[in-house]
Motif scaffolding. Structure first.
Motif, PDB file in Angstrom:
ATOM      1  N   GLY A 263      82.298  -1.084 -42.268  1.00 54.08           N
ATOM      2  CA  GLY A 263      81.141  -1.153 -43.141  1.00 54.08           C
ATOM      3  C   GLY A 263      81.402  -1.782 -44.489  1.00 54.08           C
TER       4      GLY A 263
ATOM      5  N   LEU B 274      81.976  -4.565 -47.379  1.00 56.35           N
ATOM      6  CA  LEU B 274      81.458  -5.910 -47.634  1.00 56.35           C
ATOM      7  C   LEU B 274      82.570  -6.746 -48.252  1.00 56.35           C
ATOM      8  CD1 LEU B 274      79.051  -7.886 -47.694  1.00 56.35           C
ATOM      9  CD2 LEU B 274      78.522  -7.013 -49.985  1.00 56.35           C
TER      10      LEU B 274
ATOM     11  N   THR C 265      80.666  -8.676 -43.274  1.00 53.87           N
ATOM     12  CA  THR C 265      80.595  -7.223 -43.155  1.00 53.87           C
ATOM     13  C   THR C 265      81.518  -6.766 -42.029  1.00 53.87           C
ATOM     14  OG1 THR C 265      78.296  -7.251 -43.921  1.00 53.87           O
ATOM     15  CG2 THR C 265      79.074  -5.246 -42.848  1.00 53.87           C
TER      16      THR C 265
ATOM     17  N   ASP D 145      82.871  -4.588 -39.045  1.00 53.08           N
ATOM     18  CA  ASP D 145      82.196  -3.816 -38.005  1.00 53.08           C
ATOM     19  C   ASP D 145      82.824  -2.434 -37.872  1.00 53.08           C
ATOM     20  OD1 ASP D 145      84.593  -4.199 -36.708  1.00 53.08           O
ATOM     21  OD2 ASP D 145      83.836  -5.743 -35.358  1.00 53.08           O
TER      22      ASP D 145
ATOM     23  N   PHE E 115      86.265  -8.339 -38.489  1.00 55.70           N
ATOM     24  CA  PHE E 115      85.182  -9.231 -38.891  1.00 55.70           C
ATOM     25  C   PHE E 115      85.543 -10.647 -38.476  1.00 55.70           C
ATOM     26  CE2 PHE E 115      88.121  -9.740 -42.378  1.00 55.70           C
ATOM     27  CZ  PHE E 115      88.003 -11.074 -42.735  1.00 55.70           C
TER      28      PHE E 115
END
Length: 348
Positions: free
Chosen positions: A56, A58, A89, A91, A96
């Motif tokens: 999650g 960023l 983002t 996963d 990513f």
């Protein structure tokens, strides 16, 4: 007794062997980044993938110049192609994959693909990347990022002036004692200093300290830090050297109440001024006979009409050449008695 010692040694060895795979798995879960190509020209595109990141999170992906994986990006994001950056983002599995356009950074190579956490996880990973056709220049001299160590706890020095109360940028100095544990002198080291607010990662800016720290010596380092105008709340100041954060210091900034007071006064003064302007316009457009009396001038009194209660009787002023005539309030000139008129008293 010998049997017990042998059994205890065997048990300890089994425990250590059982812990080794767990340690290796933990190391494998550290953030990692891989590139589909190690070289590309302007206008091309590469795929950046990673694993071991916090689910999650960023991430921001940039092509940066004047950087190496061991020293990081010298100059912070000012050395990166920010307009061509991409966000990714992570996963649920901590991985990513994101396509990144190849762009020329504002500084010369050596270049890297810079992957940094924006929210949550703030790890930074730099992978060597060659931008074909982009100029190359040597990095500034440094004795290595691992030679400086923090010897004392950092502190913030400085105070807010009157202008800060009205929204001016707040300024402080990060003061920390650093020691040189390496074998060579450190001359004019370059630090990255940034501020963060809330869950956002700090945005670093380059600060160079002028001086030389000899091997085995220490020095008091002062680095200026400044917030944006009107900033208030709880901030955290971070100092990074060689790609590693060496200082983190909280900074509480008060609200600029002077700005609030200014808007309150403005909300009172402007309506009052508009009211005065409106009344001046009303005085000008009002008919002459109905002008509003000015302040300081008494309102003219109108004579009271007859038959509306007691009150003083106005007597007209005598003009030049007229004889003053006394008029009694209970007689009129026609009903006043004369000398020749008979009286009822004494008549038969």
């Amino acid at each position: 007794m010998t049997y017990l010692r042998t059994a205890a040694g065997a048990l300890l060895t089994a425990l250590l062997l059982a812990l080794l795979p767990a340690t290796g798995a933990t190391a494998a879960e550290r953030p990692g980044v891989a590139l589909s190509k190690s070289e590309g020209g302007k206008g091309g595109e590469i795929t950046v993938s990673g694993s071991g990141w916090k689910p999650g999170a960023l991430l921001m992906l940039l092509v940066c110049g004047r950087a190496t994986p061991d020293r990081g990006v010298i100059g912070g994001t000012n050395s990166c192609a920010n307009t061509d950056g991409r966000a990714a983002t992570v996963d649920a599995k901590g991985a990513f994959s994101q396509k990144l356009p190849v762009a020329e950074p504002p500084t010369p190579c050596p270049c890297v693909v810079h992957v940094a956490g924006v929210t949550g996880q703030q790890d930074v990973v730099d992978v060597v990347f060659t931008v074909a056709g982009h100029p190359t220049a040597p990095l500034p001299e440094s004795s290595g990022p691992g030679s400086l160590r923090v010897l004392t706890s950092a502190r913030l020095e400085g105070s807010d002036g009157v202008l800060v109360w009205f929204g001016a940028p707040a300024r402080r100095e990060v003061v920390v004692t650093l020691g040189n544990l390496g074998q060579t002198a450190v001359k004019d080291p370059v630090f990255d200093i940034g501020t963060s607010h809330g869950v956002f990662a700090p945005r670093y800016e380059e600060r160079q300290w002028r001086g030389t720290i000899e091997p085995g010596r220490k020095a008091l380092v002062k680095l200026p830090v400044e917030l944006t105008a009107g900033a208030h709340g709880d901030y955290q100041v971070s100092v990074r050297y060689g790609g590693q954060v060496i200082v983190e210091q909280p900074w509480g900034v008060g609200r600029p109440w002077g700005v609030t007071l200014f808007w309150l006064l403005l909300a009172v003064v402007v309506p009052a001024a508009l009211f005065r302007v409106g009344m001046a316009i009303v005085d000008r457009v009002r008919p002459p006979g109905r002008q509003r009396p000015r302040p300081g001038h008494p309102r003219p009194r109108r004579p009271r009409p007859a038959g509306r209660g007691p009150g003083p009787v106005s007597v007209p002023a005598a003009t030049a050449g007229d004889e003053p005539t006394a008029v009694l309030p209970w007689f009129t000139p026609d009903s006043a008695p004369s000398e020749n008129s008979p009286t009822t008293k004494g008549q038969s």
